[in-house]
Design a protein around this motif. Structure first.
Motif, short mmCIF file in Angstrom:
data_model
loop_
_atom_site.label_atom_id
_atom_site.label_comp_id
_atom_site.label_asym_id
_atom_site.label_seq_id
_atom_site.Cartn_x
_atom_site.Cartn_y
_atom_site.Cartn_z
N GLU A 182 0.85 -1.19 0.00
CA GLU A 182 0.00 0.00 0.00
C GLU A 182 0.88 1.24 0.00
O GLU A 182 1.75 1.40 0.86
CB GLU A 182 -0.92 0.01 1.21
N ILE A 183 0.65 2.11 -0.99
CA ILE A 183 1.39 3.37 -1.11
C ILE A 183 0.39 4.46 -1.47
O ILE A 183 -0.33 4.34 -2.47
CB ILE A 183 2.49 3.28 -2.19
N ASP A 184 0.35 5.51 -0.67
CA ASP A 184 -0.52 6.65 -0.95
C ASP A 184 -1.96 6.24 -1.26
O ASP A 184 -2.55 6.65 -2.25
CB ASP A 184 0.02 7.49 -2.13
N ASN A 185 -2.53 5.40 -0.40
CA ASN A 185 -3.91 4.93 -0.54
C ASN A 185 -4.17 4.12 -1.80
O ASN A 185 -5.32 3.95 -2.21
CB ASN A 185 -4.91 6.09 -0.45
N ASN A 186 -3.13 3.63 -2.45
CA ASN A 186 -3.25 2.71 -3.59
C ASN A 186 -2.70 1.36 -3.15
O ASN A 186 -1.74 1.30 -2.39
CB ASN A 186 -2.45 3.20 -4.79
N LEU B 138 0.79 3.33 -9.55
CA LEU B 138 1.97 2.66 -8.98
C LEU B 138 2.75 1.83 -10.01
O LEU B 138 3.74 1.20 -9.67
CB LEU B 138 1.53 1.74 -7.83
#
Length: 81
Positions: free
Chosen positions: A18-22, A46
């Motif tokens: 999970e990165i920046d709500n993605n 991403l």
């Protein structure tokens, strides 16, 4: 990019970054001592960062450590087998 954490969500049978709500996801199905890696998904925001490869390599290491028989119905995972 900072260190990337891969979370194993065993109840959902998936690995997630999970990165920046993605969320980038590797999904699998378990049946006895057999695991089938069924789907990888990386959202557009991403893509191009190697996240799918990281997920697959992590998932395969996990499956081997569990001594599962490994198959892949996902075309991307098949490239690693």
């Amino acid at each position: 990019m900072t260190e990337i954490a891969i979370k194993h969500q065993a109840e959902q049978q998936q690995f997630v970054i999970e990165i920046d709500n993605n969320q980038a996801v590797l999904e699998y199905g378990l049946q006895g001592d057999h695991v089938d890696f069924s789907r990888t998904y990386v959202p557009e925001a991403l893509r191009g960062k190697g996240l799918a490869e990281r997920l697959v390599r992590h998932g395969l290491l996990w499956a081997k450590a569990q001594q599962y028989q490994i198959t892949a119905s996902c075309w991307y995972v098949k490239k690693f087998l």
